[in-house]
Design an enzyme around this catalytic site. Structure first.
Site, PDB file in Angstrom:
ATOM      1  CB  CYS A  33      89.949  30.615  59.784  1.00 53.44           C
ATOM      2  SG  CYS A  33      91.528  31.576  58.521  1.00 53.44           S
TER       3      CYS A  33
ATOM      4  CD  GLU B 284      93.440  28.254  61.951  1.00 55.28           C
ATOM      5  OE1 GLU B 284      94.456  28.725  61.648  1.00 55.28           O
ATOM      6  OE2 GLU B 284      92.617  28.459  61.150  1.00 55.28           O
TER       7      GLU B 284
END
Length: 236
Positions: A144, A216
């Site tokens: 992240c 993601e």
């Protein structure tokens, strides 16, 4: 600072990035991010993304807080705890900005369902926080930080500083020096911890880093298609 320096070649982070290099490129080249880069991304998709991101950040903050409680080094604990607080501050900022920019009420925002991919990603991080050892949790958290900085700095470079860009604020958030420094700190922490683990734990770290990177991609894609639950039509 825009592009980050490469991590040490003998460390975990270099191995993890090389392992996911094709996926990292696919994330940069995803239609959501290419449209974001050239300024043609429609506002409904971006709004959907912002709502999902604000919800994701709560789970991310919880995973960071859990990691902070396991850190032996006070500086590492302080970094992780600070990042957790920062994620929650960002969640509130995104929520307030969304209300102001798009003119939606809190009730309307609450009416936008959490996407399957958003729920899956946050659930994965929470599961790691509850069941995985500290090194594996760090590896799950790292994408992240790193993927966002990579996407933001790549877009900033492609847009020549993003001046006048419709999504200038977002681009600059993830391409600025302060965020880049946070990514470097997270990378260094993960590499240091990885040096002390056995081969089995390192393999689990790589698996966690890869899975989070896959999430993601799924997160960007869910915003592009404005992902909904396929079962919703059978529920009232």
């Amino acid at each position: 600072m825009s592009k980050l320096p490469a991590p040490p070649a003998d460390g975990f982070c270099a191995k993890a990035w090389a392992h996911t290099a094709d996926l990292q490129q696919a994330i940069v080249e995803h239609p959501f991010n290419t449209a974001l880069a050239d300024g043609t991304l429609d506002r409904d998709r971006f709004a959907f993304y912002i709502v999902q991101d604000s919800r994701y950040l709560v789970g991310f903050a919880q995973a960071l807080a859990a990691a902070a409680t396991r850190a032996d080094d006070p500086a590492d604990a302080a970094f992780l705890a600070g990042a957790s607080q920062g994620a929650l501050v960002e969640e509130r900022r995104l929520h307030a900005g969304y209300v102001a920019e798009f003119g939606l009420t809190d009730e309307e925002i609450a009416g936008i369902g959490t996407s399957p991919s958003c729920l899956a990603y946050t659930s994965y991080l929470r599961a790691c926080a509850l069941t995985e050892p500290y090194p594996v949790l760090l590896a799950a958290i790292l994408p992240c930080f790193w993927v966002y900085q990579h996407v933001g700095s790549t877009i900033l470079e492609a847009t020549d500083g993003a001046e006048g860009h419709p999504y200038q604020a977002w681009i600059r958030t993830y391409a600025d020096d302060e965020f880049a420094q946070a990514v470097l700190t997270a990378r260094d922490l993960t590499d240091r911890v990885a040096k002390g683990v056995d081969a089995q734990t390192e393999a689990r770290m790589l698996e966690a880093f890869t899975r989070a990177t896959e999430y993601e991609w799924l997160f960007w894609n869910s915003a592009w298609v404005r992902e909904e639950w396929p079962t919703a039509r059978w529920l009232r």
